[in-house]
Design an enzyme around this catalytic site. Structure first.
Site, mmCIF file in Angstrom:
data_model
loop_
_atom_site.group_PDB
_atom_site.id
_atom_site.type_symbol
_atom_site.label_atom_id
_atom_site.label_comp_id
_atom_site.label_asym_id
_atom_site.label_seq_id
_atom_site.Cartn_x
_atom_site.Cartn_y
_atom_site.Cartn_z
ATOM 1 N N SER A 1 0.978 -1.284 -0.047
ATOM 2 C CA SER A 1 0.080 -0.073 -0.105
ATOM 3 C C SER A 1 0.905 1.331 -0.116
ATOM 4 O O SER A 1 1.793 1.223 0.602
ATOM 5 C CB SER A 1 -0.867 -0.091 1.347
ATOM 6 O OG SER A 1 -1.533 1.106 1.449
ATOM 7 N N TYR B 1 -2.161 -0.181 10.400
ATOM 8 C CA TYR B 1 -2.163 -0.430 8.897
ATOM 9 C C TYR B 1 -0.947 0.039 8.264
ATOM 10 O O TYR B 1 -0.389 -0.937 7.429
ATOM 11 C CB TYR B 1 -3.546 0.036 8.216
ATOM 12 C CG TYR B 1 -3.649 -0.292 7.021
ATOM 13 C CD1 TYR B 1 -4.249 -1.387 6.395
ATOM 14 C CD2 TYR B 1 -3.177 0.556 5.726
ATOM 15 C CE1 TYR B 1 -4.569 -1.649 5.203
ATOM 16 C CE2 TYR B 1 -3.537 0.417 4.583
ATOM 17 C CZ TYR B 1 -3.890 -0.690 4.121
ATOM 18 O OH TYR B 1 -4.390 -1.107 2.955
HETATM 19 N N1 NAD Z 1 -8.740 -0.182 -1.857
HETATM 20 C C1 NAD Z 1 -7.464 0.535 -1.756
HETATM 21 O O1 NAD Z 1 -7.581 1.459 -1.903
HETATM 22 C C2 NAD Z 1 -6.320 -0.057 -1.080
HETATM 23 C C3 NAD Z 1 -5.218 0.539 -1.251
HETATM 24 C C4 NAD Z 1 -4.101 0.146 -0.740
HETATM 25 C C5 NAD Z 1 -3.772 -1.304 -0.391
HETATM 26 N N2 NAD Z 1 -4.932 -2.176 -0.405
HETATM 27 C C6 NAD Z 1 -4.828 -3.378 -0.152
HETATM 28 O O2 NAD Z 1 -5.493 -4.284 -1.165
HETATM 29 C C7 NAD Z 1 -5.918 -5.559 -0.438
HETATM 30 C C8 NAD Z 1 -7.167 -5.873 -1.151
HETATM 31 O O3 NAD Z 1 -8.025 -4.791 -0.504
HETATM 32 P P1 NAD Z 1 -9.332 -4.494 -1.208
HETATM 33 O O4 NAD Z 1 -9.549 -2.935 -1.326
HETATM 34 O O5 NAD Z 1 -9.629 -5.171 -2.425
HETATM 35 O O6 NAD Z 1 -10.554 -4.831 -0.083
HETATM 36 P P2 NAD Z 1 -11.702 -5.561 -0.089
HETATM 37 O O7 NAD Z 1 -12.294 -5.498 1.464
HETATM 38 O O8 NAD Z 1 -12.617 -5.211 -1.140
HETATM 39 O O9 NAD Z 1 -11.476 -7.136 -0.187
HETATM 40 C C9 NAD Z 1 -10.470 -7.786 0.859
HETATM 41 C C10 NAD Z 1 -10.699 -9.171 0.873
HETATM 42 O O10 NAD Z 1 -9.965 -9.768 1.995
HETATM 43 C C11 NAD Z 1 -10.738 -10.723 2.738
HETATM 44 N N3 NAD Z 1 -10.207 -11.127 4.015
HETATM 45 C C12 NAD Z 1 -9.889 -10.076 5.166
HETATM 46 N N4 NAD Z 1 -9.621 -10.659 6.086
HETATM 47 C C13 NAD Z 1 -9.081 -11.962 5.584
HETATM 48 C C14 NAD Z 1 -8.562 -12.968 6.287
HETATM 49 N N5 NAD Z 1 -8.336 -12.967 7.646
HETATM 50 N N6 NAD Z 1 -8.270 -14.176 5.585
HETATM 51 C C15 NAD Z 1 -8.777 -14.196 4.387
HETATM 52 N N7 NAD Z 1 -9.508 -13.381 3.682
HETATM 53 C C16 NAD Z 1 -9.561 -11.948 4.293
HETATM 54 C C17 NAD Z 1 -12.213 -9.809 2.980
HETATM 55 O O11 NAD Z 1 -13.186 -11.011 3.222
HETATM 56 C C18 NAD Z 1 -12.334 -9.472 1.417
HETATM 57 O O12 NAD Z 1 -12.797 -10.216 0.505
HETATM 58 C C19 NAD Z 1 -5.621 -5.545 0.950
HETATM 59 O O13 NAD Z 1 -4.288 -5.903 1.271
HETATM 60 C C20 NAD Z 1 -5.770 -3.853 1.205
HETATM 61 O O14 NAD Z 1 -4.775 -3.527 2.324
HETATM 62 C C21 NAD Z 1 -6.163 -1.590 -0.870
#
Ligand code: NAD
Length: 287
Positions: free
Chosen positions: A147, A160
């Site tokens: 991230s 985080y």
């Molecule tokens: N969306 C953003 O702007 C953004 C920015 C930087 C980083 N990220 C990172 O991208 C990755 C995906 O995030 P996203 O935005 O798609 O979020 P999201 O909430 O849409 O999807 C995340 C998924 O991870 C699953 N999850 C959570 N805890 C879990 C666990 N203990 N075991 C298995 N599955 C689990 C959830 O059920 C969900 O389906 C994450 O690592 C997040 O930190 C997202």
């Protein structure tokens, strides 16, 4: 590409979901793992009809897994190996926002939960992928979702941010360790991407997102999935220990002081050169 197999965690939503769709479209066999079984199983049913079995084997399988639990991760890795007959790539992507609020109010349990999902999950996915890759003896590929919050403060809650910084350096350290075995380890660091995670709890964030970064428009999950597909492919053969920031130029703007103080009003509508303290004259003209 037909028989390559990948495990993607956090597959039931957002970036992981987009990655599953992209890898399936590119011909991979995909094991989609997520904590959320109902959402994950519903998607897997859709994908199974869109991407039917080939050679008598399914292209997609959902596995319910909590990435913070070793037995779950080990089983998910094994499922991906079984589905493809071998394992080629693991994408450690599952994530949550985790602990938030003033640092002097955050509980140890919430801090530990955040690190367990974000960092221990990446450790476990890497550990069990590497066991399989070593047994296969012909390399492998690991992609971790970082991230921009892992690169600077101010892009997410402090716990985080710290966990994502740990993911980025874990990526570099394991890349060094595993390079002699041709196991590549890279990370992708999203900026602001439109997913349930980035939208949760924030008012009108969807409408504001388009203006967050210099690039026009909104960060979408497939912007990240496409980079993951590249990193997993042969075109990235010599890339390891790398973190690719995918943020529409957000971090490139740094402090953005010009935006904040409005630049120097006297210099608006001028173009020229400032020769500093050289004693030479500055030059400019009006636009
Ligand atoms: N969306 C953003 O702007 C953004 C920015 C930087 C980083 N990220 C990172 O991208 C990755 C995906 O995030 P996203 O935005 O798609 O979020 P999201 O909430 O849409 O999807 C995340 C998924 O991870 C699953 N999850 C959570 N805890 C879990 C666990 N203990 N075991 C298995 N599955 C689990 C959830 O059920 C969900 O389906 C994450 O690592 C997040 O930190 C997202």
């Amino acid at each position: 590409m037909q028989d390559r197999s990948v495990l993607i965690t956090g597959s039931a939503s957002g970036i992981g979901r987009a990655a599953c769709e992209r890898f399936l479209s590119a011909g991979w066999r995909v094991v989609a793992a997520d904590y959320n079984a109902s959402a994950g199983e519903a998607l897997a049913r859709e994908w199974s009809s869109a991407f039917p079995a080939t050679d008598g084997r399914p292209r997609i399988r959902f596995v319910r897994a909590d990435v913070s639990l070793e037995a779950d991760v080990e089983a998910a890795v094994a499922a991906a190996r079984e589905l493809g007959g071998r394992l080629d790539c693991v994408i450690n992507n599952a994530g949550v926002g985790g602990a938030f609020g003033p640092i002097d109010e955050i509980s140890v349990a919430d801090f530990d939960y955040t690190f367990a999902v974000l960092m221990r999950g990446v450790f476990l996915g890497t550990k069990h992928a590497v066991r399989v890759f070593k047994a296969q003896g012909d390399g492998g590929c690991i992609i971790n979702t970082g991230s921009i919050a892992g690169i600077s403060g101010g892009s997410g809650p402090q716990t985080y941010s710290a966990a994502k910084a740990a993911v980025l350096n874990f990526t570099r350290a394991t890349a060094l360790e595993l390079a002699p075995r041709r196991i590549r380890v890279n990370s992708v660091s999203p900026g602001v991407i439109r997913t349930p995670l980035s939208e949760s709890g924030k008012q009108d964030v969807g409408a504001a997102m388009a203006g967050f970064q210099p690039w026009p428009g909104t960060g979408e999950p497939d912007h990240i999935a496409r980079v993951m597909e590249f990193l997993a492919g042969d075109g990235a053969e010599f890339i390891t220990g790398e973190n690719i920031v995918v943020d529409g130029g957000l971090l490139a703007g740094g402090a953005r002081l010009d935006d904040r103080i409005g630049g120097n009003p006297a210099m608006r509508n001028l173009v020229g050169v400032n020769r500093g303290s050289t004693g030479e004259r500055h030059a400019w003209r009006k636009l």
